[in-house]
Write a protein that holds these residues in place. Sequence first.
Motif, PDB file in Angstrom:
ATOM      1  N   GLU A   1       0.846  -1.197   0.000  1.00  0.00           N
ATOM      2  CA  GLU A   1       0.000   0.000   0.000  1.00  0.00           C
ATOM      3  C   GLU A   1       0.880   1.245   0.000  1.00  0.00           C
ATOM      4  OE1 GLU A   1      -3.641   2.032   2.572  1.00  0.00           O
ATOM      5  OE2 GLU A   1      -2.684   0.175   3.245  1.00  0.00           O
ATOM      6  N   THR A   2       0.500   2.218  -0.813  1.00  0.00           N
ATOM      7  CA  THR A   2       1.240   3.478  -0.891  1.00  0.00           C
ATOM      8  C   THR A   2       0.324   4.641  -0.536  1.00  0.00           C
ATOM      9  OG1 THR A   2       0.698   3.737  -3.239  1.00  0.00           O
ATOM     10  CG2 THR A   2       2.761   2.588  -2.682  1.00  0.00           C
ATOM     11  N   ILE A   3       0.924   5.776  -0.246  1.00  0.00           N
ATOM     12  CA  ILE A   3       0.183   6.998   0.096  1.00  0.00           C
ATOM     13  C   ILE A   3       0.290   7.971  -1.058  1.00  0.00           C
ATOM     14  CG2 ILE A   3       0.061   8.976   1.656  1.00  0.00           C
ATOM     15  CD1 ILE A   3       1.145   7.200   3.862  1.00  0.00           C
ATOM     16  N   ASP A   4      -0.832   8.498  -1.486  1.00  0.00           N
ATOM     17  CA  ASP A   4      -0.845   9.530  -2.518  1.00  0.00           C
ATOM     18  C   ASP A   4      -0.382  10.843  -1.885  1.00  0.00           C
ATOM     19  OD1 ASP A   4      -1.278  10.803  -4.932  1.00  0.00           O
ATOM     20  OD2 ASP A   4      -3.364  11.295  -4.450  1.00  0.00           O
ATOM     21  N   ASP A   5       0.687  11.406  -2.373  1.00  0.00           N
ATOM     22  CA  ASP A   5       1.265  12.610  -1.771  1.00  0.00           C
ATOM     23  C   ASP A   5       1.576  13.647  -2.841  1.00  0.00           C
ATOM     24  OD1 ASP A   5       2.338  14.300   0.145  1.00  0.00           O
ATOM     25  OD2 ASP A   5       4.325  13.387   0.051  1.00  0.00           O
ATOM     26  N   PRO A   6       0.544  14.225  -3.459  1.00  0.00           N
ATOM     27  CA  PRO A   6       0.771  15.210  -4.514  1.00  0.00           C
ATOM     28  C   PRO A   6       1.340  16.513  -3.947  1.00  0.00           C
ATOM     29  CG  PRO A   6      -1.550  15.139  -3.938  1.00  0.00           C
ATOM     30  CD  PRO A   6      -0.891  14.017  -3.181  1.00  0.00           C
ATOM     31  N   TYR A   7       1.893  17.315  -4.822  1.00  0.00           N
ATOM     32  CA  TYR A   7       2.451  18.614  -4.428  1.00  0.00           C
ATOM     33  C   TYR A   7       1.299  19.582  -4.160  1.00  0.00           C
ATOM     34  CZ  TYR A   7       5.002  23.035  -4.665  1.00  0.00           C
ATOM     35  OH  TYR A   7       5.533  24.261  -4.381  1.00  0.00           O
TER      36      TYR A   7
ATOM     37  N   GLY B   1      -6.251  21.409  -4.159  1.00  0.00           N
ATOM     38  CA  GLY B   1      -6.688  20.150  -4.752  1.00  0.00           C
ATOM     39  C   GLY B   1      -8.138  19.806  -4.502  1.00  0.00           C
TER      40      GLY B   1
END
Length: 427
Positions: A2-8, A15
């Motif tokens: 599992e990964t975490i979505d970490d947009p700028y 957002g």
Amino acid sequence: METIDDPYLRHLFDGDSVFNVYNEEATNLSVGAPGPDLLQHCVEMIKKATDHRLDEEKKEGKYYLFQYGITAGLWECREELAKFLTRRYGDPVKREDLILTCGASHGLQLLLNTVISPNGIIFVEEVTYMIALDAFKQFPLMKIVTVPMKNDVVDLDAFEKIVVEEKENSNFVTNEQKIFWAMFYTIPTFHNPTGTTLPPESCKRLVEIARKSSIVITCDDVYNLLFYGDGFPPHRLFSYDNPTDSNYEGGNIVSNGSFSKIFSPALRFGWIECSSRIAKIFRSSGILRSGGAVNHYVSGVVTSLLQLSIQDNYLDKLIHIYKERLTVLCNILDHYLPQCSSYQRPEGGYFVWIHLPPGINGSEFIKWCQEKYKVTAIPGVQFSYAGKSHNFLRLSIGFHRKEIIRSAAKTLCEALLDYIRRKTDCK
């Protein structure tokens, strides 16, 4: 894995199509936060206060500001804060009644973790600050109970009955620290989202209910000082819980304050004002004893903001600006809001609560309005734990200049009339 979505992202609202007030594609009347035209003043104010505080640290030579602080928070800061609040409230505030926090949300978390039964009740109004509801949901052993409202304020007749019923039907875990079986979370002054203020007689009755039922009332008092009338703002609910009363129970009201609305959200500085029996529990709590005072360095900078009268002068400026913005918004609503919709003009704070006709869904309207008219606000259902209040909108004066508010509010009213005519016979 599992990964975490970490947009700028640059800010809390980034957002998000509904809350992003920085998105220039549509004028957003949603968010209760100051805009760049106000935040720009923080640069020089913080610089001046920081230079002053660091010079003071050098003079003393002990550099206590960079050490673990005392659990209640920097003594000098609480002293200056008590003087400031006494001046601005027009009611006495005592240094020893103050516990420094990282803002009102942090204060709320401290209360829930420290003095409320782990399987207790959280009473909330029919509509309330929606992010507080998110915080409450993270305490799954606690039961959230909605209280009806009448004329946009809490219905005290209904509340008193609900409290009795819940107390009789439950078995709560309390001890020398978890001293309350239930909490009522409310915004009695310049309510979010309704903008209303609880009348004095209702404040007195609410205190009596709290004493009689042995619950704590946590007041989100972040808007109290943004009063646009003459003289002092309405008395905070805390002042009605007078220790000299014959039936005083040791303190059942907590005032939870913040600098987020009167200076800058990024400062992450706030306070809890409470009775001695509650303050003693906070002072001995594990999280504060382990880490010492929260936000200790910032508390030193705030001390200088208060000592140098920077905060007083800036608050005067904010009140003038926000009063102008509220007047502009209400003038537009008075002239252009469809006759089958209504609102009550608040005396302070950030928000105006629009009542739509019963058949109009605020969420559907806002989605349509944002696409067609490029203006948006928050639909009422987002403030309801029970998923009700569909025919309401909340408008905010916090972020935009008055010229933008005037234009956007007029467009919103035109869009609302257009939408209502498509759905009903209203004019």
